[in-house]
Scaffold this motif. Structure first.
Motif, short mmCIF file in Angstrom:
data_model
loop_
_atom_site.label_atom_id
_atom_site.label_comp_id
_atom_site.label_asym_id
_atom_site.label_seq_id
_atom_site.Cartn_x
_atom_site.Cartn_y
_atom_site.Cartn_z
N ALA A 305 -4.91 59.16 18.29
CA ALA A 305 -5.13 60.00 17.10
C ALA A 305 -4.65 59.25 15.86
N THR A 307 -4.30 55.97 15.59
CA THR A 307 -5.23 54.86 15.39
C THR A 307 -6.39 55.29 14.51
N GLY A 308 -6.89 56.50 14.77
CA GLY A 308 -8.05 57.01 14.05
C GLY A 308 -7.71 57.76 12.77
N ASP A 310 -6.20 60.44 12.39
CA ASP A 310 -6.59 61.82 12.63
C ASP A 310 -5.35 62.70 12.72
N PRO A 311 -5.15 63.61 11.75
CA PRO A 311 -3.96 64.48 11.78
C PRO A 311 -4.13 65.58 12.83
N ASN A 312 -4.36 65.16 14.06
CA ASN A 312 -4.72 66.07 15.16
C ASN A 312 -3.45 66.64 15.75
N TRP A 313 -2.85 67.60 15.07
CA TRP A 313 -1.51 68.07 15.43
C TRP A 313 -1.44 68.66 16.83
N TYR A 350 -4.42 73.10 5.42
CA TYR A 350 -3.92 71.95 4.66
C TYR A 350 -5.09 71.02 4.37
N GLU A 352 -6.92 68.11 5.07
CA GLU A 352 -7.03 67.12 6.14
C GLU A 352 -7.40 65.74 5.61
N ALA A 353 -8.28 65.71 4.62
CA ALA A 353 -8.72 64.41 4.08
C ALA A 353 -7.55 63.68 3.43
N SER A 356 -5.24 62.37 6.19
CA SER A 356 -5.90 61.24 6.85
C SER A 356 -5.84 59.99 5.98
#
Lengths: 400, 400
Positions: A305, A307-308, A310-313, A350, A352-353, A356
């Motif tokens: 996540a 690496t990408g 990605d704020p994939n909580w 929030y 996201e952009a 990120s």
């Protein structure tokens, strides 16, 4: 490092003797004290250990260590009885060279597993190294280079303090986990001080420092067979640490040096594109906090996540959930690079952009607050790197 | 699967209702029994659990379950109290549709974390699904497809036996960990039988079966918030399992079905290039053996060695060493694809090119023998996949 203040009474050497094939790369290092040192070690938790770990464990703690010899390119691990004999012989050769008892010499090896050491080259290298021993920063750098396997830069950190007109110093050199090699990524460190402390003090100080530094980093969770951190105190400054304040001061310097070195290891994790700092607050137990941080740090889905960008909580929160530490989800909040993304067990709206794009700058800060009291020593900080296709490429190249 | 024998008294449906955006992909499934079932579940060990797990845990074990409803595309996890209400409402809607009490309906959800379910679509889907319920293999396949997230094929396994002229059957459907998604790779399975067993028997049978199947596989060690395996026994064959032999026979069928499904999950691990079977012999304790196998299976350096067809035994042996299980290295031997590479704690000379070329065929067998007595039930078998640059790409693509 021109203005690096180094501890008194230590000399260093790093030479090429032929364990590594590239003649430009030092592969044998000496760290020598002109007088006996209090010496302690913290060693790998792996049940499969390299021969040098067997030898050093038997010789530490000690009040009379004079030298450490380290070779890179070959770990002397899984090499049976002959491996232990080779490690002992390395210390015997150094003992002759520096006029010490062989029990007062420690040894580390890092590199490929399962091959016997080329002892002729090693013997030759010890002779070469003895001839170039010096107390200069340049020699220390060569010694730090002689420990390197796939590290891209030598790792040295130092702290000095003025104790009523006497400068006392703690300096450390280490090699890390660059993760290119087909071998283990052994972590080795030698930390030296010219303050006089005894082995009991040294042991307490080193254990704490390692917990807050080398035990708070992870690249991929693979505990090497040879991980070793040594602390040598020779008292050459003429100052013993006697008062509680002085002991605390040494503890603080050793911890800071170890933390500096640990951070360099993570910054040199090859294939990595992100430097990741995980802070765990709101848990009373530091070991619990470290366990959660380590689970997040080593989770492939968490790493990828990051690496990408990605704020994939969900990946971070659920990794905390399988860390085997009890906590109340409804008390948990998570900030990514300063932005609250999860609060008291529920998603929050929030940008996201924005998060990120902050992650894409290469430094990621995950702050988890479990809602309870934080340890008085502050949040646990754990460092790691991301997991990239480049890491996989580097570690899967067929090289046996 | 034309000649698949299915258990009597069950009906299936899989429809598209709009949780997933692709209208060709089923995203809602029903499994319905025409009579009450003994039903038990095994659930995720994660402390952070999805709402359906909360609901199902409260309703199992049971002697009166009538249906299971599953949606894919949204995990209904980290969704607070409203998530639990939504999960309960799904069961209430199915209860009305199949004329049951809502406590007799179980529910699973898989997909993205932290979003509320689109309940209008779900309600509509339950109506659609009720209209197409049937006991055919085609309907079962649609139901298996309705559970899929990033799986590339539906996963169904079945075993039948002739008990004195009565055919009794165990059939299971599951979805696995294809690891493309930015979400958790939840593992869900529904196993059904027409043998009559009570909930106590079912519980014992399922626990054992899961240990030897779904708990013996790992793609990346990330325990999902929603993992669920359900066993439903409706007795529609007219045959109860009464004698020890009959109970053993059901246990064996359920275990084999679960093992078949678990193997399909590993074969469908996306980005994977190798199917890896780790066998642990010579340890008396199956849990210890499984712990060692899991540590090897989840080690990034072990996985990438396999990716590179590198018989780098030092990585496997040292991973065993950090698994926290006690063993004597001098008793340990390791075979890779049938070739001895490490024996009684020491390297052996072997044909590296031969072993590498066998690994390159895509199936890797690591056989570790710790030199003691093996459990009478045989070596522990643990399945995993390798770690590829493609895995990293799939899991790091920015998709939030």
């Amino acid at each position: 490092m021109p203005d690096l203040h180094l501890p008194l009474g230590f000399q260093y050497a790093g030479v090429h003797c032929g364990v590594k094939s590239d003649a430009k790369k030092p592969d044998l290092s000496l760290f020598v004290s002109d007088r006996p040192c209090a010496a302690v070690g913290v060693y790998t938790q792996n049940r499969v250990v390299g021969a040098p770990v067997i030898v050093d464990r038997a010789r530490t703690p000690s009040d009379s260590v004079r030298a450490v010899v380290i070779n890179s390119g070959n770990a002397n691990a899984c090499t049976g009885e002959r491996g232990v004999e080779d490690a002992q012989r390395m210390t015997a050769l150094v003992a002759i060279a520096v006029d010490a008892a062989r029990e007062d010499v420690l040894v580390c090896s890092t590199g490929i597993i399962g091959h016997h050491l080329p002892m002729e080259q090693i013997e030759n290298g010890i002779g070469l190294a003895k001839g170039v021993l010096s107390g200069s920063a340049e020699s220390l750098e060569l010694a730090a280079r002689g420990m390197m396997t796939t590290d891209t830069f030598p790792k040295i950190a130092s702290r000095s303090e003025d104790w009523d007109g006497t400068i006392v110093t703690v300096t450390g050199a280490c090699k890390g986990a660059a993760m290119i090699a087909p071998n283990m990524a052994t972590m080795l460190a030698v930390v030296m001080t010219d303050v006089a402390i005894d082995a009991t003090q040294a042991s307490m100080i080193l254990k704490e420092a390692v917990d807050e530094s080398f035990n708070s980093i992870s690249v991929d969770g693979h505990t090497s067979t040879s991980d070793t951190v040594l602390l040598l105190a020779n008292g050459a400054s003429g100052r013993p640490a006697e008062t509680p304040e002085e002991i605390e001061s040494v503890r603080s310097m050793v911890t800071l040096v170890c933390q500096n070195l640990a951070e360099m290891i993570i910054r040199d994790a090859e294939g990595a594109e992100h430097f990741v700092r995980i802070e765990i607050a709101g848990l009373p137990d530091r070991n619990d906090a470290r366990k959660i941080a380590k689970t997040i740090a080593e989770g492939a889905l968490c790493k990828t996540a990051i690496t990408g960008n990605d704020p994939n909580w969900g990946r971070f929160v659920s990794a905390a959930g399988y860390s085997e530490v009890e906590f109340d989800l409804n008390q948990l909040s998570l900030d990514i690079n300063g932005v609250r993304v999860f609060e008291s067990g529920s998603p929050v709206v929030y940008d996201e952009a924005l998060v990120s794009s902050r992650m894409a700058e290469g430094e990621v800060n995950l702050h988890l607050d479990f809602g309870g009291e934080t340890d008085p020593a502050g949040p646990v900080v754990f460092l790691t790197s991301d997991l990239t296709a480049e890491y996989v490429r580097l570690n899967s190249e067929y090289t046996t």
